[in-house]
Scaffold this active site. Structure first.
Site, short mmCIF file in Angstrom:
data_model
loop_
_atom_site.label_atom_id
_atom_site.label_comp_id
_atom_site.label_asym_id
_atom_site.label_seq_id
_atom_site.Cartn_x
_atom_site.Cartn_y
_atom_site.Cartn_z
N ALA A 177 6.93 32.04 -50.34
CA ALA A 177 5.96 31.75 -51.39
C ALA A 177 6.71 31.72 -52.71
O ALA A 177 7.80 32.30 -52.82
CB ALA A 177 4.89 32.83 -51.40
N GLU A 185 10.07 40.12 -47.53
CA GLU A 185 9.08 40.63 -48.50
C GLU A 185 9.36 42.05 -48.97
O GLU A 185 9.13 42.37 -50.13
CB GLU A 185 7.66 40.57 -47.89
CG GLU A 185 7.04 39.18 -47.86
CD GLU A 185 7.40 38.36 -46.63
OE1 GLU A 185 8.35 38.74 -45.90
OE2 GLU A 185 6.74 37.34 -46.39
N GLU A 228 6.22 32.42 -41.93
CA GLU A 228 4.84 32.68 -41.47
C GLU A 228 4.16 31.36 -41.09
O GLU A 228 3.44 31.29 -40.09
CB GLU A 228 4.06 33.43 -42.55
CG GLU A 228 4.54 34.87 -42.69
CD GLU A 228 3.79 35.63 -43.77
OE1 GLU A 228 3.86 35.22 -44.94
OE2 GLU A 228 3.11 36.62 -43.44
N GLY A 271 6.67 33.52 -46.53
CA GLY A 271 5.54 32.64 -46.21
C GLY A 271 5.97 31.39 -45.44
O GLY A 271 5.18 30.81 -44.68
#
Ligand code: DAK
Length: 258
Positions: A66, A135, A115, A112
């Site tokens: 992200a 993260e 993911e 992300g």
């Protein structure tokens, strides 16, 4: 359809969607995420398309996570709201998509980005790619279902080791862990993924849709895990560690957590 941060092409019933922010290593800002959601939904409603391939533009990154610059100032409430939106896109639009989605991992697939790849039905990696859920190095935990999907794909022990150490793994390890289905040379990544798509296209679209739904039913008992993740994820925002971690990345420094 013209997108700001995506490229989309349709060829012989295969829709290739590329995340196109190469100067930011295809980091996923909210605008790009919403465009991806839209592009996949359009592919579902287009009867010409039978298989979707998601990849990253360029040779360096699939999606390097992200967009840290964007989420660095989020509050707990914003984190919770967007975690819900993200879960919806990854579960409803990607994982439960009635048309098969192949992630063609051409480079860094982090946070992300990994993911998203894990929500896809099949993963093919280039031998040069690196994968990880970093993260915790930013004072955060995976917030788009990563704690659940990684453990499911590679087992709890390996998932915990990857998440707690924030370590990136290479393509060989990813193959060995069962995180990806295939590892191929970079230049073969798209041709190989298209070949795989063509094998799928030979089969009944209705049976494929039902097979995806049935295999995904295996996930159902874990839905509470997603709820726990959403709660724990949003509680990371506004913490000292989160502020320190994201600030350090943006200042190109290493954070020191106490
Ligand atoms: N966000 C923003 N910019 C990024 C980025 C990212 N994730 N990754 C790379 N970039 C940018 C860099 O800042 C740099 O920009 P400029 O300085 O040139 O303007 C450019 O891309 C090139 O990156 P580097 O110069 O760092 O390239 P290197 O080859 O040296 O290093 C790297 C490549 C992939 C090792 C490094 O870029 C890196 O560590 N990137 C960050 C990886 C990472 O930690 N990703 C984020 C994981 S956390 C949420 C839900 C989910 C999430 C967040 C919120 N909500 C629901 C609110 C998910 C969080 C994550 O994904």
């Amino acid at each position: 359809m013209i997108y700001k941060n995506l490229l989309s092409s349709i060829n012989n019933r295969v829709n290739i969607i590329s995340i196109n922010r190469p100067d930011k290593l295809n980091a996923l800002n909210i605008e790009t995420f919403k465009e991806l959601d839209k592009a996949i939904n359009l592919a579902v409603s287009n009867s010409e398309i039978r298989v979707i391939i998601i990849t990253g533009f360029g040779k360096k990154a699939f999606i390097a996570g992200a967009d840290i610059k964007e989420f660095a100032n989020f509050t707990k409430d914003k984190g919770h709201e967007l975690s819900h939106l993200g879960h919806k896109i990854l579960s409803n639009t990607i994982e439960n998509c009635p048309k098969p989605i192949i992630a063609a991992i051409n480079g860094y697939a982090l946070g992300g980005g990994l993911e998203i790849a894990m929500a896809c039905h099949i993963r093919v990696t280039s031998s040069k790619a690196k994968m990880g859920l970093p993260e915790t190095s930013l004072g955060l935990i995976p917030g788009y279902g990563g704690t659940q999907r990684l453990a499911r794909l590679i087992g709890k022990g390996r998932a915990l080791e990857m998440i707690l150490s924030a370590r990136m793994i290479n393509a060989d390890e990813a193959l060995n862990y069962g995180l990806v289905n295939y590892k191929v040379l970079q230049e073969e990544l798209i041709p190989f993924s298209v070949e795989l798509a063509n094998k799928i296209i030979l089969n009944s679209p209705n049976a494929i849709k039902n097979a995806i739904k049935s295999v995904n039913a295996y996930n159902q008992p874990d839905s509470e895990g997603f709820n726990i993740e959403m709660k724990e994820f949003s509680s990371c925002f506004e913490t000292e560690d989160f502020i320190k971690g994201t600030k350090a990345f943006l200042n190109k420094e290493k954070p020191e957590f106490n």
